[in-house]
Design an enzyme around this catalytic site. Structure first.
Site, mmCIF file in Angstrom:
data_model
loop_
_atom_site.group_PDB
_atom_site.id
_atom_site.type_symbol
_atom_site.label_atom_id
_atom_site.label_comp_id
_atom_site.label_asym_id
_atom_site.label_seq_id
_atom_site.Cartn_x
_atom_site.Cartn_y
_atom_site.Cartn_z
ATOM 1 N NE ARG A 182 -1.061 2.543 2.782
ATOM 2 C CZ ARG A 182 -0.500 3.687 3.161
ATOM 3 N NH1 ARG A 182 -0.504 4.738 2.366
ATOM 4 N NH2 ARG A 182 0.090 3.786 4.349
ATOM 5 C CG ASP A 183 3.215 4.373 2.960
ATOM 6 O OD1 ASP A 183 3.232 5.219 2.058
ATOM 7 O OD2 ASP A 183 3.447 4.646 4.147
ATOM 8 C CG HIS A 214 4.062 4.702 9.125
ATOM 9 N ND1 HIS A 214 3.313 3.770 8.436
ATOM 10 C CD2 HIS A 214 4.415 5.626 8.206
ATOM 11 C CE1 HIS A 214 3.218 4.122 7.159
ATOM 12 N NE2 HIS A 214 3.878 5.248 6.995
ATOM 13 C CG HIS A 248 7.735 7.591 5.039
ATOM 14 N ND1 HIS A 248 7.470 7.193 3.760
ATOM 15 C CD2 HIS A 248 6.578 7.400 5.725
ATOM 16 C CE1 HIS A 248 6.211 6.790 3.658
ATOM 17 N NE2 HIS A 248 5.642 6.906 4.842
ATOM 18 C CB CYS A 275 3.405 10.430 1.163
ATOM 19 S SG CYS A 275 1.726 11.034 1.355
ATOM 20 C CG ASN A 284 6.783 3.152 4.653
ATOM 21 O OD1 ASN A 284 6.226 3.146 3.572
ATOM 22 N ND2 ASN A 284 6.238 3.649 5.739
#
Ligand code: HMG
Ligand code: MG
Length: 307
Positions: free
Chosen positions: A14-15, A206, A208, A239, A248
């Site tokens: 996803r990310d 979380h 990055h 993002c 990430n």
């Protein structure tokens, strides 16, 4: 004392993929999720049910969720910004939905087109419906360590959103460094502050890795007793609403760190390195994982690379 066990939430599908300009086929996405679950990742963030106009790469979320094998015990999560997203996630048999807000007003506007207060109002019925349907609810707080638009974000603003997410009944809350500007010192302070208002074993980091600080930030979080971390295989990502932010922290790098500390994760690093190679080839980009590249070179040539 550091925790004996850590849960890794793999966010690569996803990310990691959401920012790819070229559409990644549903088949590759499904394959990626399946391989990650088979490598021992107990929680895989697999899709987003957001507006396809806002994030076109995630438009095939329903097909991805329909295509994956369900490994018993694995949690398959998806992002749901509103009730419409929730209905789609429910239909797709998602185990955990993610409502995603921010500690910065400017980022909230850019990412989900509303203020922080409006987002919480929007999340209320989503969280309620998810609970009634027996789904897990995770709350994600972007820009907890800095914002691409407003710069510094006060710790009180992060604590405030954690309290609001807690009131919505979140099972887990993510402290997200969207643009990777956090340092170990700031991370420690933020984690210490938020764990005063929400159980630390339900908080996650979380990070990055834009400034290369994510592994240090994870170590600082471990020292604060945090036991859940997000990571993206091959360090995929960025993002769409945070220009210049890289992916990430790579899952391979996190597992290498945790293995070295004797912390159990249940994740097979060799398999993970192969998955990193698979997805990097599929999207035609080199892996951003230092550990992935080093281990792959060692395996293929029998030597560690000189870099
Ligand atoms: P909006 O434009 O204010 O809302 O967007 P709207 O209700 O007016 O809807 C706009 C259009 O989207 C309409 O279509 C809706 O039907 C449609 P149109 O009439 O123009 O054809 N729509 C939807 N379609 C599919 N699924 C839905 C949905 N909802 C509306 N659920 C909205 C508001 C929240 C929808 C929009 O801003 C959006 O989708 N944003 C998503 C942004 C996003 O996904 N960002 C990346 C994920 S967050 C992230 O990466 C950070 C994180 O990793 C943590 C960190 O690192 O910080 C989690
Ligand atoms: Mg993110």
């Amino acid at each position: 004392m550091l925790p004996a066990k850590v849960k890794i939430v793999e966010v690569g599908p996803r990310d990691g993929l959401q920012n790819e300009k070229e559409f990644v086929s549903t088949k590759v996405k499904v394959d990626l999720v399946n391989r990650l679950a088979n490598a021992g990742l107990q929680n895989v963030e697999s899709a987003s049910f957001v507006s396809p106009k806002w994030v076109p790469q995630m438009a095939d979320g329903a097909a991805v969720m329909a295509g994956i094998e369900r490994r018993p015990g694995t949690i398959y999560s998806a992002l749901t910004p509103n009730l419409r997203g929730f209905e789609a996630a429910l239909e797709a048999k998602t185990d955990e939905i993610v409502i995603f807000g921010a500690a910065s007003e400017a980022f909230s506007q850019k990412n989900i087109n509303c203020s922080i207060a409006e987002s919480i109002t929007r999340f209320e019925p989503v969280a309620k419906a998810a609970k009634e349907a027996g789904l897990r609810v995770r709350g994600s707080i972007s820009c907890a360590l800095g914002c691409p638009y407003q710069g510094d974000v006060p710790i009180e603003a992060v604590v405030d959103v954690v309290q609001r997410m807690k009131a919505l009944g979140c099972d887990e809350i993510d402290i997200a460094d969207t643009i990777g500007v956090g340092t170990a010192g700031r991370t420690r302070d933020v984690m210490a502050a938020v764990s005063k208002v929400f159980p630390r074993e339900q908080l996650s980091g979380h990070f990055h890795d834009t400034y290369g600080q994510a592994v240090a930030n994870i170590y600082a979080s471990l020292q604060e007793g945090i036991e859940i971390f997000h990571a993206s295989v091959a360090g995929l990502g960025g993002c769409p609403y945070a220009k210049g932010a890289t992916g990430n922290v790579a899952t391979e790098d996190v597992i290498f760190l945790l293995n070295g500390l004797g912390i159990e994760t249940g994740v097979d690093l060799d398999q993970l390195v192969e998955i990193g190679d698979f997805i990097s080839r599929a999207i035609g980009k080199p892996s951003a994982s230092r550990v992935g590249r080093a281990l792959l070179a060692k395996k293929r040539d029998g030597v560690a690379p000189c870099v």
